[in-house]
Design an enzyme around this catalytic site. Structure first.
Site, mmCIF file in Angstrom:
data_model
loop_
_atom_site.group_PDB
_atom_site.id
_atom_site.type_symbol
_atom_site.label_atom_id
_atom_site.label_comp_id
_atom_site.label_asym_id
_atom_site.label_seq_id
_atom_site.Cartn_x
_atom_site.Cartn_y
_atom_site.Cartn_z
ATOM 1 N N TYR A 1 17.721 -14.989 -9.452
ATOM 2 C CA TYR A 1 18.278 -16.338 -9.286
ATOM 3 C C TYR A 1 19.639 -16.458 -9.967
ATOM 4 O O TYR A 1 19.901 -17.432 -10.658
ATOM 5 C CB TYR A 1 17.273 -17.357 -9.832
ATOM 6 C CG TYR A 1 16.037 -17.464 -8.944
ATOM 7 C CD1 TYR A 1 16.023 -18.348 -7.867
ATOM 8 C CD2 TYR A 1 14.924 -16.656 -9.145
ATOM 9 C CE1 TYR A 1 14.911 -18.449 -7.032
ATOM 10 C CE2 TYR A 1 13.817 -16.747 -8.303
ATOM 11 C CZ TYR A 1 13.816 -17.641 -7.253
ATOM 12 O OH TYR A 1 12.721 -17.729 -6.427
ATOM 13 N N GLU B 1 13.082 -12.691 -3.517
ATOM 14 C CA GLU B 1 13.347 -14.113 -3.793
ATOM 15 C C GLU B 1 14.778 -14.287 -4.261
ATOM 16 O O GLU B 1 15.265 -13.510 -5.097
ATOM 17 C CB GLU B 1 12.424 -14.657 -4.904
ATOM 18 C CG GLU B 1 11.019 -14.964 -4.471
ATOM 19 C CD GLU B 1 10.160 -15.546 -5.598
ATOM 20 O OE1 GLU B 1 10.716 -16.211 -6.492
ATOM 21 O OE2 GLU B 1 8.940 -15.307 -5.561
ATOM 22 N N ASP C 1 4.093 -21.122 -10.352
ATOM 23 C CA ASP C 1 4.858 -22.304 -9.964
ATOM 24 C C ASP C 1 4.347 -22.885 -8.643
ATOM 25 O O ASP C 1 5.109 -23.069 -7.706
ATOM 26 C CB ASP C 1 6.332 -21.876 -9.848
ATOM 27 C CG ASP C 1 7.258 -23.011 -9.479
ATOM 28 O OD1 ASP C 1 7.008 -24.142 -9.917
ATOM 29 O OD2 ASP C 1 8.247 -22.749 -8.752
ATOM 30 N N GLU D 1 6.009 -10.955 -10.111
ATOM 31 C CA GLU D 1 6.698 -11.212 -11.378
ATOM 32 C C GLU D 1 5.805 -11.068 -12.598
ATOM 33 O O GLU D 1 5.811 -11.939 -13.496
ATOM 34 C CB GLU D 1 7.347 -12.598 -11.361
ATOM 35 C CG GLU D 1 8.428 -12.738 -10.324
ATOM 36 C CD GLU D 1 9.300 -13.969 -10.537
ATOM 37 O OE1 GLU D 1 8.883 -14.887 -11.269
ATOM 38 O OE2 GLU D 1 10.410 -14.001 -9.984
HETATM 39 C C1 GCB Z 1 9.974 -17.287 -9.048
HETATM 40 C C2 GCB Z 1 8.544 -17.256 -8.609
HETATM 41 C C3 GCB Z 1 8.220 -18.363 -7.639
HETATM 42 C C4 GCB Z 1 8.872 -19.653 -8.087
HETATM 43 C C5 GCB Z 1 10.368 -19.449 -8.101
HETATM 44 C C6 GCB Z 1 11.132 -20.692 -8.540
HETATM 45 O O1 GCB Z 1 10.526 -16.340 -9.509
HETATM 46 O O2 GCB Z 1 8.171 -16.017 -8.081
HETATM 47 O O3 GCB Z 1 6.828 -18.505 -7.573
HETATM 48 O O4 GCB Z 1 8.526 -20.734 -7.296
HETATM 49 O O5 GCB Z 1 10.683 -18.419 -8.980
HETATM 50 O O6 GCB Z 1 11.526 -21.467 -7.697
HETATM 51 O O7 GCB Z 1 11.296 -20.868 -9.745
#
Ligand code: GCB
Length: 596
Positions: free
Chosen positions: A470, A505, A163, A415
């Site tokens: 998330y 994250e 990403d 990941e």
């Molecule tokens: C993740 C990735 C990261 C992305 C992020 C996102 O899990 O490790 O590279 O930018 O999510 O914002 O979706």
């Protein structure tokens, strides 16, 4: 391989500036031997910089294939009898290099340095044409991986599963360097603490005849010598040592000399931070004291220069880290510049040092959505050749960064698919590679939501769990109460394994300045509520020893329906202005105590 330095026996010349540049749209440059003459139809290009945002034509910006760079270099006339090399800090993702028409070297991997011996092809006092063919394509065998496949109109497109925008070019400095023919080739420093005495163990490799000796001299930050010893393996003891610690980047100066009797043959300097790292139960200890990681997953991403290094941006980013009370960063999702690592040493910032192995997961792309329809690990996709390239970047990363006291943990991948037996088979030997190259630091991978507890088959090899989650964004959006329960439930599972957990994250896309009384997603209010929820979860689980919001700053990605001019999960905007959440984190981190 040692990074060039100016010392009593070594010199370097910086080759940065405007080079000639040409995008090889039709892929004909190699067949037409563009290296044999000044680049035809060249335009200027900044080195270092990503080329992408310095060209305005869309097809140029998105070009994948070969990029040609050329410059003229004069070798300093005093370099007679020296070993002359070119040192390239980063050419993304691979490069072939010629002097005049002669190929002198090549390198695979976009974020780590390489050296080319030019001694036999250049002459002190004379000029030569230096040509690079940089190639930015990603394949199943490259790290990171990608694939070129036709779009609906049959036009080939570069796809990848990570990403962030595939910025490319000569991203960091290029040097011409001189060193003695009999020389120091490598220095490895490992430190320990015995009561109040700092122990600095130095191993030196030299390319030299047997009658030369190695001397190691350690000076404190004021330049006062504190210890010296002779030999290719020495142990320097420093009573009442000043320790390197988070927030206190105390550095000693190690001078390594190669001597012929009393005559100096070569010398090289290494900054040394005396500190220990240990994982004990669910604690992460630096100098025997538990630490709690505050800081970020970052990106080397700036307006106009993309992933190009700039000292000014580096200072600004570190100023933001200091302002917000961060004590650590992860070099997501690739190794950062050597200047970045030096500065982290000086500032006492702990670094989770990550390889460019991102997107080894065909189940996701661009965060959660994206190109799918492949099996991650198979002979046709991520395969033995990919694994060999992955092993090479692990070795190269550790070789480059092993002496940085700031590096406290190696991250072998971000990941990857890790819930399958194929993933366990792929990663097992890579953990061995890392541990063999550096037996002193913990090793891990960053776990993805789809390998949630207890399904991850690579976690068994990890010294520390690094978890990206998330809850409240990609799952349970706008349902923070359910998100909180689910998140706590999963985290308690991980905690039961008895290893420290760093949340590497968590975040919510937020458009700076978007306000909403009902606190809906994308607003600053939602980001705040999301972070407060996460803080409650982390504070309730003892094994959590760190929190790295995603991301330090907004950054550029490939266009997507879930991205608004890039990823907006930054705590700072891309210009490094704080969003409201930055003030919340600043206060929280000022008050945070390590969990004991
Ligand atoms: C993740 C990735 C990261 C992305 C992020 C996102 O899990 O490790 O590279 O930018 O999510 O914002 O979706």
């Amino acid at each position: 391989m040692l990074r060039p330095q100016d010392t009593a026996t070594r010199e370097r010349k910086n080759l940065d500036g405007l080079w000639d540049f040409r995008i090889d749209r039709d892929g004909v440059g190699r067949a037409e031997n563009w290296q044999d003459a000044p680049l035809p139809h060249a335009r200027p290009m900044a080195v270092p910089a990503s080329f992408n945002d310095l060209v305005l034509d869309k097809a140029d910006r998105d070009h994948f294939g070969d990029l040609w760079y050329a410059t003229t270099v004069r070798v300093p006339r005093g370099w007679d009898g020296q070993r002359i090399t070119a040192y390239v800090e980063s050419a993304t993702h691979r490069a072939t290099v010629w002097v005049e028409g002669t190929e002198v070297g090549s390198h695979e991997g976009g974020y780590l340095p390489f050296e080319i011996d030019l001694t036999d092809v250049v002459r002190p006092g004379e000029e030569f044409r230096l040509t690079f063919c940089v190639n930015n394509t990603l394949s199943f065998e490259s790290i990171p991986p990608g694939v070129i496949e036709p779009d609906v109109a049959g036009i080939p497109r570069q796809r990848y599963w990570h990403d962030f925008f595939n910025y490319a070019g000569i991203h960091r400095s290029v040097w011409l360097a001189a060193s003695p023919k009999e020389r120091i080739e490598d220095v490895t420093v490992v430190t320990d603490i015995e009561d109040a005495t700092g122990v600095v163990r130095v191993a030196t490799d030299a390319a030299a005849s047997g009658n030369l000796t190695v001397r190691t001299i350690l000076a404190d930050a004021e330049g006062v010598e504190v210890a010296r010893a002779d030999g290719v393996r020495t142990e320097l003891r420093v009573p009442d040592a000043h320790l390197w610690a988070p927030g206190r980047g105390y550095l000693y100066d190690l001078l390594v000399q190669l001597l012929d009797g009393d005559d100096l043959v070569d010398e090289y300097r290494v900054a040394v931070g005396i500190r220990t790292i240990e994982v004990r139960g669910t604690q992460f200890l630096v100098n025997g004291e538990p630490v709690y990681f505050t800081g970020f997953g970052m990106h080397d991403d700036h307006n106009a220069i993309g992933k190009g290094h700039s000292d000014a941006n580096l200072l600004r980013d570190f100023a933001c880290l200091e302002w917000i009370n961060a004590n650590s960063v992860r070099t997501s999702h690739y190794p950062y510049s050597e200047a970045f690592m030096d500065h982290a040493d000086e500032m006492g910032i702990m670094v989770i040092d990550e390889t460019p192995a991102v997107g080894l997961n065909m189940g996701i792309g661009g965060g959660i959505f994206g190109t799918q329809g492949y099996t991650t690990f198979s002979p046709e996709t991520v395969n033995d050749a990919t694994q060999a390239n992955h092993a090479a970047v692990i070795r190269e990363l550790i070789a480059r960064d092993k002496n940085h006291p700031s590096v406290v943990l190696w991250s072998l991948a971000n990941e990857p698919e890790s819930e399958t037996d194929a993933a366990a088979d792929y990663f097992r030997p890579l953990f061995d590679v890392a541990r063999e190259a550096d037996p002193t630091r913990p090793v891990s991978i960053v776990n993805v939501m789809m390998a949630r507890y207890p399904t991850c088959k690579v976690a068994q090899f990890c010294d520390v769990f690094m978890i990206n989650r998330y809850y409240g964004w990609y799952v349970f959006l706008d349902e923070l109460d359910i998100a909180e329960q689910a998140w706590r439930g999963e985290l308690e599972g991980w905690a039961s394994e008895g290893k420290p957990i760093i949340i590497t994250e968590y975040g919510a896309d937020t458009l700076a300045g978007l306000h909403d009384l009902k606190g809906g997603p994308w607003s600053e209010e939602y980001q705040r509520a999301y972070f407060e929820m996460n803080s409650r979860v982390f504070d309730s689980v003892d094994a959590v020893v760190g929190e790295h919001p995603w991301a330090f700053a907004d950054f550029q990605t490939t266009p997507s329906i879930v991205r608004v001019d890039g990823n907006k999960k930054g705590i700072f905007t891309r210009e490094r202005h704080p969003k409201g959440i930055a003030h919340y984190l600043r206060e929280r981190w000022a008050a945070i105590e390590p969990k004991r």
